[in-house]
Each structure stands twice: as C-alpha cells, then as structure tokens.
Design an enzyme around this catalytic site. Structure first.
Site, short mmCIF file in Angstrom:
data_model
loop_
_atom_site.label_atom_id
_atom_site.label_comp_id
_atom_site.label_asym_id
_atom_site.label_seq_id
_atom_site.Cartn_x
_atom_site.Cartn_y
_atom_site.Cartn_z
N ASP A 117 0.81 -1.23 0.00
CA ASP A 117 0.00 0.00 0.00
C ASP A 117 0.84 1.27 0.00
OD1 ASP A 117 -2.09 -1.75 0.23
OD2 ASP A 117 -2.30 -1.48 2.39
N1 NAP Z 1 2.49 1.11 10.55
C1 NAP Z 1 1.39 1.49 11.14
O1 NAP Z 1 1.42 2.14 12.16
C2 NAP Z 1 0.03 1.13 10.56
C3 NAP Z 1 -1.06 1.29 11.38
C4 NAP Z 1 -2.32 0.97 10.85
C5 NAP Z 1 -2.44 0.54 9.55
N2 NAP Z 1 -1.33 0.40 8.78
C6 NAP Z 1 -1.50 0.00 7.37
O2 NAP Z 1 -0.67 -1.06 7.04
C7 NAP Z 1 -0.26 -0.90 5.68
C8 NAP Z 1 1.23 -0.96 5.68
O3 NAP Z 1 1.68 -0.95 4.35
P1 NAP Z 1 2.83 -1.91 3.88
O4 NAP Z 1 3.13 -1.51 2.49
O5 NAP Z 1 3.93 -1.90 4.87
O6 NAP Z 1 2.19 -3.35 3.97
P2 NAP Z 1 0.93 -3.94 3.18
O7 NAP Z 1 0.33 -2.94 2.26
O8 NAP Z 1 0.05 -4.53 4.22
O9 NAP Z 1 1.56 -5.03 2.25
C9 NAP Z 1 2.37 -6.02 2.78
C10 NAP Z 1 2.76 -6.89 1.62
O10 NAP Z 1 3.79 -7.75 2.06
C11 NAP Z 1 3.64 -9.00 1.38
N3 NAP Z 1 4.12 -10.05 2.26
C12 NAP Z 1 3.51 -10.57 3.34
N4 NAP Z 1 4.28 -11.55 3.87
C13 NAP Z 1 5.37 -11.66 3.09
C14 NAP Z 1 6.52 -12.48 3.12
N5 NAP Z 1 6.70 -13.41 4.07
N6 NAP Z 1 7.46 -12.31 2.17
C15 NAP Z 1 7.29 -11.37 1.21
N7 NAP Z 1 6.23 -10.57 1.13
C16 NAP Z 1 5.27 -10.71 2.07
C17 NAP Z 1 2.17 -9.15 1.07
O11 NAP Z 1 2.03 -9.62 -0.26
P3 NAP Z 1 1.94 -11.20 -0.50
O12 NAP Z 1 0.83 -11.71 0.31
O13 NAP Z 1 1.72 -11.29 -1.99
O14 NAP Z 1 3.27 -11.74 -0.12
C18 NAP Z 1 1.61 -7.73 1.13
O15 NAP Z 1 1.18 -7.24 -0.12
C19 NAP Z 1 -0.76 0.39 5.17
O16 NAP Z 1 -1.93 0.22 4.40
C20 NAP Z 1 -1.10 1.13 6.43
O17 NAP Z 1 -2.12 2.06 6.27
C21 NAP Z 1 -0.10 0.65 9.27
#
Ligand code: NAP
Ligand code: NAP
Lengths: 469, 104, 104, 469
Positions: A393
C-alpha cells in the site's frame, strides 16, 4: 517537617520529561531510558520511605503483600523483555497497556471500597476522578486484550459488525453513564459499582469488535492515550501531581502517534473507529489477470550489482518474513561493491509507527541510512533501482492519481519514479487496504515472487564476498 | 486559595503542553520505543497501588486488589524499561562488525 | 498533601519546560517582538498589585506602593501588547503597493 | 462555591502559552498577540470580579486608587506604543523591564510592610519569596534604567572599571545577603528592609557600570530573565500559579535569547558580564593605512543592475541611518529589473536579536526574502554581488581565520565568497568589536563611503522606473 517525598516527586517528574525529550534522537535515547528508569526508582523508593508523610503519620503495613507483588512483577517482566522477539512488539505493547489499565482500574476500585467500608466521605470531585479512572481503566483493559488477540491472530482479524450494533453500544453507554452519575451522587450505593465495572469491561470488547485487525496499531495508540488518562485521573483522585504529569505525558504521546498514523493513512479518527473499512469491501473488482514481468534471484542480483544507487523500501512483509538480517547481508554485499544503498521508510509501513526502523536497527543497519518519506521522495527520480520488500500500500501510485481508490490522498513513497522497480512478495495478493497496485503492471517493474527472507538470501548468494583490496 | 481540583487541573494543562511539544519532536525512527517508554512511565500508578495496599486499615479486598495491581504494574515497569533499552541500544550510526574490536 | 511551596515548585518546573521548548521554536525573524510580548505577559504581576491595593485593611503606604506598581505595570501591558502587534503586523509575505487595491 | 477565578487563571495561563507558541511563524504571530492580550484581559477582569473569593470574602476596596492607576498606565502606554520609532525598540524594551521589575519590587515591599503592620506572621517560605522578589525587582529596575541610558547614549557607552571593583561588589553583596537572611529569620526587623532595598538598587547600577554600551542587548535579555523570575517569586509568595507560569515563561525567554546572542558572538555569559571587553582594548594595532578601492553611487548602481543575484547584508548602521525605506526602494528597483535580491541576516546584526528583521519588515520587505545566516551562507559563492549596508563585525573574515582576533570563532556571514563585495559605511572606523575588517582590503571589495540612507537613495536615483511591459 520538610516534605521530602514531594521533592522526590518533583525530581521524578522532571526526569520523566527529560526521558521523553531525549527520545528526539537515537544518540541520546539510551540516556533517555536511563533517566526514566531512575525517575521511576526514585518515585517508588520515595513512596515507600515517605509513606508516613503521605499517609498522615501511618507507616507502611502489609510489607509482605507489597514486596511479594513486586517480586512477582519482576519475575514476569524480565523474561518478557528479553524473550519477546522484535516482530512481536505490537502485541507486547497491547499487553502492557492492558496491564497498566487494569492496575489503574483496580486501584480505583480498591479506593472506592476502602472509603466506603471505613465510612469516609468521598468528595464529589474525588468520586468523579475515581469513576473516570475505573471506566477508562477497565475499558482499556479488555480493549487492549482484544487488540492483542487480533494482532496475534488468535481472534478473527476481520471487523465484526451486526445490525443494531450502534443501538446496542449506545444503550449500554447510556446505562453506564447513568450509573456513573448515581455513584458520584451517592457513593454509598456500593452494589452499583460491580455493574458499572462490568459494563466498562464489556464496552472495551464491543468497541474493538467492529475494527479490522490491520487497524489495531491505531487502536493501540488510542488505548495508550486512555491508559494515560486513567493514570491521570488516579492522580486527581489522590492529589498526586506526579501521576497527573506521567499520565498526561502518556496521554499526549498516544494522541500524537494516532494522529500521525491517521494522517499518514489519510483517514480520520472516526473512520478508523467506526469505519469498519478493511479487507472485505475491496477484494472485488480488479480480478482480471493483467500481465506482469517477473525475474529470478540471479537476474535481480545482477541488476542490483550494476546499479549505482538503490533505495530499499521495506514493508509489513519484512516483519512477517523476519527478513531483516538477510537484508542486512544484502546491504553489506551491495555497499561493498560501491553501490549507494538507502532505505525509504514510510510512516505507516509495517503494523506500528516506527516498526521498520526497529527491525532494521535490530539487524545493525546504521540509522542514518533510514530515510523518512518526505526526504527520500526527491531521490527516486535519480535512483537506479527501487527494491520493494514486502511493502504494498505504501507504494501504491493509485493513492496519487486514482480519486476512486480508498487510499486516494494517502502520501506514498514515489518508487514508480525510479528507473527500475523490483518488488519482492509472495503472490499478487493485495496488502492491508485490500486493493490492487498498478505499480506491478508498469513496464519498468519486475516482480520477484517468493518469501522475502528466502528470496533475499538467494540474491545474497549471487553476490559473493570478493577479496577486499 | 485554589482547591486540589484546580491545582491538579493547572498541572494537567501544563503537563499536556509539555507532552505535546516534546512528543512532537521525538524522532520518527524511535516511535516504537517511544510507545513502550511512555507505557513504562505511566506505570507510575504503582505509587497509588502502594499507598492503598500499605494502608494500616486496608481491608482484605483492598489488599487483594492492590496486590494484583502492583503485580501488573511492576511487570510493566520492569519489562517496559528493559525492552525500550533493548530497542534503542540497537540504533547505531556506524555498524560494528560483530565480534571485531573497536579501534579509534 | 504537598505544601504550597511544593505545589508552586511543581508548576514552576513544568512552566519552565514549556517555556524552554516553546521559545526555542520561536522564529528568529520575531525575536524582537518576542521580547516585548514576554514583557507584556509578565506584567501579569498586575494581579498581585490589585490584590494588595484593593485590600480593605491596606495601609496608606500599601496603597501608595500598590498605586505606583499598578501604573508601572499597566503601562507595560498597554504599550507591550500594542507595540508587539504593531511589529508583527509589519511582517508580510507578499508586499502590497501602498494605497493600491488588492486583487486576487 | 465554585472557585471561578481559579478556572479563569488556568485559561489565562493556557492563553499565554499559546500566545508564545504562535510566535513560531509570522503568519500566526498576530493571533499570538491577540490571544495573549485576551488572556491578560481575562486575568485582570477575573481578579477584580473574583476578589472576594481570592481574599477570603473581603470585597475590593480603594477602587479609586486602582482605577486611577489603570487609567494613568493606559494614558502613558498608548502613546509609547504608537510614537516610539522602530529604531528605539531596544530602549523601550529596557524601559519596560524597568517598569515591570519596579512593580514587582513595590508589591513585595507593600506585602512585607502590610503583614508587619497587621502583625500577621510571615511564613519563612513566603518571606524567602518576598526577599527574592524585592532583590531581583529593585536590581533589575536600576539595571534596566542604566542599560537604557547607555543605549540612548545619555550615559557613557564605555565600560567603567576601577581598581577594587570586584571587592566592593562582593562586600556589598555579602551585606545584602546577611540582611536577607536576617529578614527571613526575623521579619519584624522592618528597619532593615529599606537598607536591603537600597543595596539592591545600588547593585543594579554597579552590575551594569563595567559593561560596554554595545553589550547592552545581552544585558537586557538577562534582565528580562530576572524580571520574569521576580514575577515568579511574587507568584510563590501569593500562592498564585498564573504568576508563576507567566514569570517562568518570561524567564526562559530571556535566558534563551541571551544564550542565542552569546553563541552568535562566540562569547560566554561571564565574558559579557565581567569581560569589560569592548571598544577600548582593541583600537590599537591596525593603524597603518592600507589601500582600499572605493566607488561612487553611479558606479555601484550599474554594478547592481548588471548582477543576476544580489545578497544585501544589513547591520547596525542601517538602524543608525534609518535607511530601511530607502533599501526597500532599492530592492524594488532591482527586483523590477529581474535581479534576484535576498537579505542575509546575522543573528546579532544590529543591537538586538531580530533587530534587522523588524526594521526591514517595517519597510514592507516580504519576510521570505530575509534569510538566516546558516541558510544564506551556502549561497554566497554563487552570488554576483554582496552589498553590505552598515554591517561590519558580522562580515569580518578574521573571525574564521585569525586566531588572535577577539572575535575569532564567531560565526559570520561569508560575504567574502561572493564575486563582488560592496560595503556602505561612512568611514574606515571599526564596528562594535573595535577591530579592523580585512574584508575591506580585498581586491573584489568596493568601499562605498557615505551615510547608508543618503548613499542608497543616490543609488536608487540611478535606477529609474522604466515603463513596465
Ligand atoms: N504502521 C502502522 O502504524 C500502521 C497502522 C495501521 C495501519 N497500517 C496499514 O498497514 C499498511 C502498511 O503498508 P505496507 O506496504 O507496509 O504493507 P501492506 O500494504 O500490508 O503489504 C504487505 C505486503 O507484504 C507482502 N508479504 C507478506 N508476507 C510476506 C513475506 N513473508 N514475504 C514477502 N512478502 C510478504 C504481502 O504480499 P503477498 O501476500 O503477496 O506476499 C503484502 O502485499 C498500510 O496500508 C497502512 O495504512 C499501518
Ligand atoms: N544584535 C544583537 O543582539 C547584539 C547584541 C550584542 C552585541 N552585538 C554586537 O553588535 C555587532 C553587530 O554587528 P554589525 O555588523 O551589525 O554592526 P557593527 O559591527 O557594530 O558595525 C556597524 C557599522 O555600521 C557603520 N555605520 C554606522 N552608522 C552608519 C550610517 N549612518 N551609515 C552607514 N554606515 C554606518 C559603522 O561604520 P562607520 O562608522 O564607518 O559608518 C560600523 O562599522 C556585533 O559585533 C555583535 O556582536 C549585537
């Protein structure tokens, strides 16, 4: 008689403030933790030693109870601190909010019953503080446990909603409100207190149920605030300024962190708490298969080797795969070859604010290589390769361009501006927001399918250590 | 003379200003340890737990509630400060080769 | 219960933290108006002057001292806020041609 | 009975804090002044209305005295605010410190006598606060008057030192200390109070005498701190938190400003207060006549016209000559010709922190053109012309290179790195630090001798308004 405890408390409060102040840079942060624990030590020792002064001449009784409890707490606390893996930090944080809030609530309850049994009159102001303390304490206790369960995936991640949910919540809340008012007016109605507490406990559960698992980090920050406020209320009830200060610091920290998270996700508080936005709604739509280019670890490694500058963008997948140490090896291998490697850190990458930084620091990656979003975004156009590892994301260009996207307006890392983009993830599945990522279909993008840890270690093998000059 | 409520409100107002100013300046690198540090600090409610448990006239109920509260909150103090220290210790500017000696 | 001294020390400690944090962030452009603003604010000692002068049992000496104090401090309040406003009003991002109408 | 005044005070205190907080940018600063005055209004109105509550049931007496005093204060204050030219701001600041400090001291004295005459016992803590309040108040009163006299040049600017000065000061200080202790112990020794006050007044004079006129700005900031602390002490004596907060804010502001000034001059507090460093010692030395190049207004104007980027460096001479409006005309004329004009502002240019900014803002120069030292220093090497107007020490390259120079180590504006340097001043005389400036003898430097205002207006005449497209 000089009120020595009060001076101890003033010093402790100043130490707590300095402690947080010194978190403004990693260089002073250890000092910050040290002075914070010193402040705590002083406060506890001062309270025990100055007990007679605080309690109007009574000396400490029930030493056994107190000391035993402290020993048990220590025995539980030490292993938690050392055994807990860094990837479980969000859960631990939730657990400790639960502990802190429970303690506040129990102290409130104890004070309430104690005063009633001793037939001491409870001033209205004190009773208001006690009610707030207990309400927030119990609510945060169960709420934090729920959040922990969702993070640990022992509870279902998806938001649970049902018809009439708002009505039920509102009714329960009104009953609790009426009970609270009655208790403030007539503190001797002790039989109301357990009902009130039960409602508060139930409320914590009901509040969290409709929120999706991935929104838990924001919820935890908000519960952090509540826990702080309940400590604050205890300070009001006991007339203790140190508690008021520590509680206010905790409260403002939770508030600011949740604001930062909401901003970085371009969402409002209300949307997080009542939005029930999450995995479900989105997963429809983009199901047609569009072509993507993919590559093997060997190919990827040779592209990296040929680059002059590489920006690595880590995300939640890094935490899932525990790939931080392998990434460190990749970083070392590339740096040794003269490639300029930096890390681009999005404020909400991962599942907690600062999550990526802790993991990468654990793997000994120097923190001056970890660059914040606003700073690194100017560098992507000059960068040869952007290597996205388990992030989704936070790299989605739809947030910039597609007004209909649920993440439209969320600030992102502009990886699509780099000359070449490589994305390590296991499949074409979406991330937390449940939406497709146009980045993957760009001509300059190579998909590297596989588990982050396994894939990176394959790449590292292709970059053997050559004899240094 | 202001009452206790008013004095506590004054302190609360000031402490909130201090908190907001200071927390806003915390390095984003350290937001995770910040959470566990504030958590450890707010375990200062141990003071209240000690006062209520150590009271000469504490009833059995009070003692039990106070006991549980002290256990819970002491866990937080100990694990909170230790884990925060463990985290911030990891943030290094120059990486050190594991096991290598450091010369200047 | 803490004494008045201790409560005032607590407030002093917190207010000093607030002051140091906030003043450090004041824009260097505005250091001159800052000086006159803090000066106007510290004229809050008018509260003390009023309390002592308005006391039923105030002696003549007290009344005279209080009178002079109120005059001095009210001069500061009035001139301090007005001159600060005059100064900060001058700081403009886009210059306006004197007398010219502003169109957007 | 709800203690409404106390809530008013809490709100006032929060408003004062917001007021200073909003001084963090010019855009919010007017709001800051507005909320600050609102806070003051609330506090005054609240005190008058809530008098009975504050004084244990007594209602306000002596209305005539109070209201007359307020009217007189207003009648004096309004003209001061509107008539005072911006160049006299340092003097006005000194004067208002004197007023504020005098008021604090008089209130302290009044409380002391009042309690004694009513035979009310003075608690030791209260008596300590009163003694500090009076000492700092009287000392700051005479000290600020002296500083004002030196700035206004009615008193000799040069530091006055004599043999045994330290001994005399120390003896007087010890006597005052003994009296203070005695008064705290036996508050009924009223005859000691006038002696104590007299010593404090004398002390303010003696402290300022050995400090040179040009160091007065730093002294004023320190006296600012003292005035704040004396208001704070009044707050302690009266048990009024609002006074404590306002005093602490004032105190920390003075402290930070004096630290900024000392740092920007690379000097320590002690050096300012006891250094007696100034005009005298230095004026020996560089008296040999070295050749300089000078130019006429016409020549200077044509050089400016041909430039692409010009950085104007203003200094104390601008304030002396009141040249700000002419400089605005120059700025307009050059900007109209497409020249990129910026201003490089040294933190201690002029005679007060922020002095240059206020003067230039008065002349309607947009504040985003006023660039701080650290930021502008990188731009000099690319800049065609650096035009120094009435600045001297803050451009002296000896501070970078000459270890024997008294200003060695002071951060300066690197005007000597510009392609061409032009300096407007009346003569080859040195500035505040009393030392020669090697900048003037460089090949790329042109001296433009004359009064800043006159010279700039000559230059502007050479740059007539051409018909705009
Ligand atoms: N950090 C915070 O404080 C917080 C708080 C609330 C919400 N969030 C939300 O969390 C999200 C964070 O974004 P992000 O880009 O870090 O993560 P993300 O959008 O949740 O994407 C994580 C990606 O990692 C891949 N993945 C999962 N396990 C894996 C593995 N073992 N090896 C390789 N790839 C793997 C997944 O794809 P596959 O399944 O295809 O592998 C997934 O598409 C945002 O939407 C944000 O709004 C964050
Ligand atoms: N800003 C503060 O807060 C502060 C506080 C304490 C001390 N100081 C000290 O003050 C100094 C400030 O440096 P500065 O460079 O601004 O000033 P400066 O070094 O004092 O030099 C001012 C120059 O302006 C010239 N000048 C005076 N009247 C003039 C007129 N009517 N027209 C044209 N030129 C005129 C003088 O030369 P001629 O006589 O040849 O014309 C003099 O060399 C520093 O040494 C600093 O340490 C500043």
């Amino acid at each position: 008689m000089p009120h020595f405890v009060q001076y101890v408390y003033i010093i402790s409060a100043a130490m707590f403030i300095l402690s947080l102040k010194w978190m403004n840079s990693p260089a002073s942060s250890r000092r910050g933790v040290a002075i914070g624990s010193l402040g705590m030590l002083l406060a506890v020792a001062g309270t025990l030693a100055g007990f007679p002064e605080l309690m109007g001449g009574l000396s400490v009784h029930n030493w056994t109870w107190i000391v035993t409890a402290m020993v048990i707490g220590t025995v539980i606390g030490v292993p938690i601190a050392y055994i807990m893996p860094m990837t479980a930090v969000p859960q631990r944080t939730a657990l400790s909010h639960a502990c802190g809030a429970l303690a506040a609530a129990l102290v409130g309850a104890a004070e309430f019953y104690q005063s009633n049994q001793m037939h001491e009159p409870l001033a209205m102001f004190k009773m208001i503080a006690l009610v707030i303390e207990t309400l927030l304490g119990f609510l945060t206790f169960t709420g934090s446990l729920m959040a922990m369960g969702k993070l640990q995936e022992v509870l279902p991640q998806r938001p649970i909603t049902y018809r009439g949910q708002n009505f039920v919540n509102f009714t329960l809340f009104s009953i609790a409100g009426v009970l609270a008012v009655r208790l403030v007016m007539v503190p001797s109605d002790t039989f109301l207190f357990p009902i009130f507490s039960g409602l508060a406990l139930l409320f914590g559960v009901l509040l969290i149920i409709p929120i999706g698992g991935a929104d838990m980090p924001t919820v935890i920050a908000i519960l952090n605030s509540y826990a702080g406020l309940s400590a604050c209320a205890m300070g009001f009830a006991l007339g203790n300024n140190l508690l008021v200060v520590a509680g206010a610091l905790d409260g403002s920290s939770g508030l600011i962190l949740s604001i930062i998270m909401c901003k970085a996700m371009n969402r409002s508080f209300t949307n997080v708490l009542f939005g029930a936005f999450g995995q479900m709604q989105m997963k429809v739509g983009h199901t047609e298969q569009k072509p993507v280019r993919s590559a093997s670890p060997e190919e990827a490694a040779s592209i990296l080797e040929a680059a002059q500058s590489v920006i690595i963008v880590p995300g939640y997948g890094l935490a899932v795969a525990q790939a931080q140490h392998k990434i460190r090896e990749l970083y070392d291998a590339l740096t040794r070859r003269g490639v300029n490697v930096k890390f681009g850190i999005h404020p909400v990458a991962g599942r907690m604010p600062g999550h990526m930084n802790v993991l990468l620091a654990e793997a000994d990656i120097p923190y001056d290589r970890l660059v914040e979003m606003d700073e690194i975004n100017g560098e992507f156009p000059q960068c040869d390769v952007a290597l996205v590892i388990g992030a989704n994301d936070v790299t989605n260009p739809a947030a910039r361009t597609d007004k209909s996207s649920p993440i439209y307006g969320m600030p992102i890392l502009d990886v699509d501006k780099a000359h070449t983009v490589m994305v390590i993830k296991r499949s074409m599945n979406p991330g937390f927001a449940g939406i497709d990522n146009p980045l993957y279909y760009m001509d300059k993008t190579l998909m590297l399918f596989g588990d982050a840890k396994a894939f990176v270690s394959e790449m590292v093998k292709e970059l053997p250590v050559r004899a240094a000059a | 003379m202001p009452s206790n409520l008013e004095k506590a409100l004054f302190v609360f107002m000031l402490a909130t200003f201090v908190g907001l100013e200071i927390i806003r300046k915390v390095s984003p690198l350290l937001h995770t340890p910040l959470m566990s540090l504030t958590n450890a600090i707010s375990a200062i409610s141990v003071v209240g737990a000690i006062l209520i448990t150590g009271n000469e006239r504490a009833t059995d109920l009070t003692k039990i509630l106070g006991f549980v509260a002290i256990v819970a909150v002491f866990t937080n103090i100990v694990s909170g400060f230790l884990i925060t220290d463990r985290m911030v210790k990891m943030f290094k500017k120059k990486p050190q080769a594991a096991g290598a000696e450091v010369h200047k």
